[in-house]
Design an enzyme around this catalytic site. Structure first.
Site, mmCIF file in Angstrom:
data_model
loop_
_atom_site.group_PDB
_atom_site.id
_atom_site.type_symbol
_atom_site.label_atom_id
_atom_site.label_comp_id
_atom_site.label_asym_id
_atom_site.label_seq_id
_atom_site.Cartn_x
_atom_site.Cartn_y
_atom_site.Cartn_z
ATOM 1 N N ASP A 104 0.633 -1.182 -0.298
ATOM 2 C CA ASP A 104 -0.123 -0.036 0.008
ATOM 3 C C ASP A 104 1.183 1.383 0.427
ATOM 4 O O ASP A 104 0.649 1.894 -1.248
ATOM 5 C CB ASP A 104 -1.455 -0.137 1.280
ATOM 6 C CG ASP A 104 -1.593 -1.328 1.179
ATOM 7 O OD1 ASP A 104 -1.491 -2.439 0.336
ATOM 8 O OD2 ASP A 104 -2.467 -1.367 1.851
ATOM 9 N N GLU A 139 2.738 -8.973 11.274
ATOM 10 C CA GLU A 139 2.818 -9.105 10.346
ATOM 11 C C GLU A 139 3.318 -9.143 9.177
ATOM 12 O O GLU A 139 3.672 -8.850 7.795
ATOM 13 C CB GLU A 139 1.228 -7.703 10.026
ATOM 14 C CG GLU A 139 0.786 -7.523 8.441
ATOM 15 C CD GLU A 139 0.488 -6.075 8.749
ATOM 16 O OE1 GLU A 139 -0.153 -5.494 9.805
ATOM 17 O OE2 GLU A 139 -0.574 -5.524 7.698
HETATM 18 C C1 9WN Z 1 -5.518 -2.932 2.613
HETATM 19 C C2 9WN Z 1 -4.349 -8.124 4.264
HETATM 20 C C3 9WN Z 1 -3.868 -7.377 3.239
HETATM 21 C C4 9WN Z 1 -2.528 -7.595 2.523
HETATM 22 C C5 9WN Z 1 -1.755 -6.236 1.925
HETATM 23 C C6 9WN Z 1 -1.305 -5.331 3.490
HETATM 24 C C7 9WN Z 1 -2.859 -4.795 4.221
HETATM 25 C C8 9WN Z 1 -4.817 -3.637 3.166
HETATM 26 C C9 9WN Z 1 -4.804 -2.473 4.829
HETATM 27 O O1 9WN Z 1 -3.334 -5.933 4.681
HETATM 28 O O2 9WN Z 1 -3.953 -3.722 3.017
HETATM 29 O O3 9WN Z 1 -6.065 -3.370 1.536
HETATM 30 O O4 9WN Z 1 -6.158 -2.139 4.943
HETATM 31 O O5 9WN Z 1 -3.929 -1.901 5.007
HETATM 32 O O6 9WN Z 1 -1.199 -4.092 2.443
HETATM 33 O O7 9WN Z 1 -0.739 -6.276 1.339
HETATM 34 O O8 9WN Z 1 -3.152 -8.473 1.438
HETATM 35 O O9 9WN Z 1 -3.400 -9.106 4.711
#
Ligand code: 9WN
Length: 451
Positions: free
Chosen positions: A180, A413
Site C-alpha cells: 500500500d 504481519e
Molecule cells: C488494504 C491483508 C492486506 C494485504 C495487503 C496489505 C494490507 C490492506 C490494508 O493488508 O492491505 O488492502 O488495509 O492495509 O498491504 O498486502 O493483502 O493482509
C-alpha cells in the site's frame, strides 16, 4: 490487542512450529474462510487467501480448495477478482461495503459484498500447488476443472481491461499492488492534488487498533479513499477508469506474478486436456515486456508510471520478483542475486532477509508498513526466485532467517529489520501460511542446506 507469547529460538522444532502455524490459521477461521488477522483484517483478502490455500495444499486439501472457492464466489461477471470478499459475521473494516457500493457496477455479484479493485494474481499458482500436492487426485482433478473457467476469466479481465497493448498489466490503486504505502507510489500519489472538498468523508479503523506510526499516513489514506470514490462514481466501468484514473502504474511484482500464474494456468489447462498455448503466449509477451523494464545500473526491474510516461526511480525488494517468474536471463539473474545480498539484513543470528526498502534509502522507516519492515511474502518470493535459478545457498539463507524470525518473534504481519521484532497485525494468517510452505515444501527442501 492481546500480546503473543514470543517463542524461544531453536528450542522449538520444525514439527512444533508447523503446529503453531496451523493453530494460527485455525484461530483465524471464519466459516469457510481464513481472515488475515482477526482484528485488523476481519474478512477474506485475495492474495492472502491464495497463499493460505498454498499452505493448506500440504496438509488439508479440502480446506485449500474451500478457501479459493469462497474467494471466487466474489468474482465479478467481467472476470474481476475483488481484493476483499466481505465475510458474513466479519468485524468492522474501512472501507466496508457501504463505502465501496459495488452494486453500482452491473458486473458485481448479487448478494455478495466485495471491494471493487484487485490484488496480485497468484491464484492459478495456488490451484496448481493444490493439484501437485493432492492426496485425493480425483478431487483435485474435479477442482481443477471447476477453477479453469474462473481463472481464465480472471486473467482475461487483466489482459483485456488492464493493458495498453504491450503485454504489461496496470494497477489503478496502491492497494492493488498489495504494498500500500510503498515509496514506489510516492511520486504518483503526490501528483494527485486534493482540495478538502475532493476527499470523501470516511473514518479509519486501522489506527484505532494499533500504533498509528506503523500505518500509512492521513495524506495517503485521503488518496486511497479518493480513488475508491472515483471508481465508485464511475460505476466501476473499466474503460472510464482507464481514462480518468490519475494513478496508473505497471508494477514489477504484479506483472511477475501474472507471468508465473499464466504459466501455471497453461499447465492446468494441459492437465485438463485443453490448449495451453494461449496462456503460454501471454506469459511470453508479459515476460518480454517486463524484462524491457530492466535497469542495468541497479540490476533490477523497475515499474512504469503510465501517467508520467516514465520509469519509477524507486526500486524495492519487490523488484526482485521477476526471478520468481523466471523472467531474466541467467546473466541478469546473477547480477540480481548480488543486488539481493547487497540489500539484505540479518535480524537474527543466521541467514539474511530483504527489507521492503533498503536501510540506505532516506525514506527508510523500520516499522512503517511497506517503507522498511521485512515482509514474509516478499521474502518467500525472493526465496522461490533464488531457488529457481539455482542459488541454493542464498535461498537457504533467506529460508532460515525467515523461519527464525517467526520462530523467535511470533506470527506478525511484518518485522523490524534491525531487531526482528514483530509489528502490525498479530496472529497473522499468511505469515503462518508462508512458513508452513517453507517447512513442508518437500520439492525444494532437499536442495536446502541444513538449518
Ligand atoms: C488494504 C491483508 C492486506 C494485504 C495487503 C496489505 C494490507 C490492506 C490494508 O493488508 O492491505 O488492502 O488495509 O492495509 O498491504 O498486502 O493483502 O493482509
Amino acid at each position: 490487542m492481546a500480546s503473543q507469547q514470543p517463542v524461544a529460538s531453536r528450542t522449538v522444532g520444525a514439527d512444533e512450529l508447523v503446529g503453531r502455524a496451523l493453530a494460527v490459521l485455525e484461530a483465524n477461521q471464519l466459516g469457510p474462510v481464513t481472515v488475515p488477522s482477526p482484528q485488523l483484517y476481519p474478512h477474506q483478502w485475495s492474495w492472502d487467501a491464495a497463499f493460505i490455500a498454498m499452505a493448506y495444499a500440504h496438509v488439508e486439501q479440502s480446506r485449500a480448495e474451500g478457501e479459493l472457492r469462497a474467494l471466487f464466489a466474489g468474482q465479478w461477471s467481467n472476470g474481476l477478482l475483488p481484493h476483499i470478499v466481505f465475510a458474513p459475521g466479519g468485524g468492522p473494516y474501512f472501507p466496508g461495503p457501504d463505502f465501496w457500493q459495488v452494486d453500482r457496477s452491473p458486473h458485481a455479484p448479487p448478494g455478495q459484498a466485495t471491494s471493487g479493485i484487485v490484488q496480485p494474481p497468484v491464484h492459478a499458482s495456488a490451484v496448481l500447488q493444490i493439484c501437485r500436492h493432492a492426496r485425493d487426485p480425483e478431487a483435485a482433478a474435479r477442482f481443477r476443472t471447476e477453477m479453469l473457467p474462473k481463472l481464465d476469466a480472471w486473467h482475461g479481465y487483466l489482459h483485456r481491461e488492464r493493458t495498453r497493448g504491450n503485454g504489461l498489466v496496470e494497477i489503478w490503486h496502491p492497494w492493488e499492488s498489495g504494498m500500500d504505502n510503498s515509496p514506489m507510489w510516492d511520486d504518483a500519489l503526490a501528483r494527485i492534488v486534493l482540495t478538502p472538498g475532493d476527499v470523501p468523508s470516511y473514518e479509519r479503523i486501522d489506527v484505532q487498533l494499533g500504533p498509528i506510526e506503523e500505518r500509512p499516513t492521513g495524506d495517503e489514506y485521503d488518496r486511497y479513499a479518493y480513488l475508491v470514490a472515483l471508481f465508485r462514481d464511475l460505476g466501476y466501468d473499466p474503460a472510464a477508469i482507464r481514462d480518468a484514473c490519475p494513478f496508473v502504474v505497471q508494477d514489477v511484482m504484479f506483472n511477475a506474478m501474472l507471468v508465473q500464474a499464466d504459466r501455471d494456468l497453461a499447465t492446468l489447462a494441459q492437465l485438463d486436456g485443453a490448449d495451453p498455448g494461449p496462456y503460454d503466449r501471454r506469459a511470453d509477451r508479459t515476460a518480454a515486456a517486463l524484462d524491457g523494464l530492466w535497469d542495468d545500473d541497479r540490476a533490477l526491474h523497475v515499474g512504469y508510471d503510465v501517467r508520467r510516461q516514465a520509469t519509477i526511480t524507486t526500486g524495492t525488494a519487490a523488484c526482485f520478483a521477476p526471478l520468481y517468474a523466471g523472467v531474466p536471463s541467467a546473466a541478469r539473474a546473477a547480477r540480481m542475486v548480488e543486488a539481493v545480498t547487497a540489500s539484505s539484513v540479518r535480524p537474527g543470528s543466521r541467514g539474511f532477509v530483504v527489507p521492503s526498502l533498503s536501510p540506505d534509502d532516506p525514506r527508510f522507516l523500520r516499522t512503517r508498513y511497506w517503507r522498511g519492515p521485512v515482509w514474509p511474502v516478499i521474502n518467500w518470493l525472493v526465496y522461490r526466485g533464488l531457488s529457481r535459478y539455482g542459488f541454493q545457498s542464498e535461498a537457504g539463507q533467506v529460508r532460515t532467517a525467515l523461519i527464525d524470525l517467526v520462530r523467535d518473534g511470533g506470527f506478525y504481519e511484518h518485522y523490524d529489520p534491525m531487531t526482528g521484532r514483530g509489528h502490525g497485525g498479530e496472529q497473522f494468517a499468511w505469515t503462518a501460511a508462508l512458513i508452513l510452505d517453507l517447512l513442508l515444501d518437500e520439492d525444494r527442501a532437499h536442495l536446502m542446506p541444513p538449518e
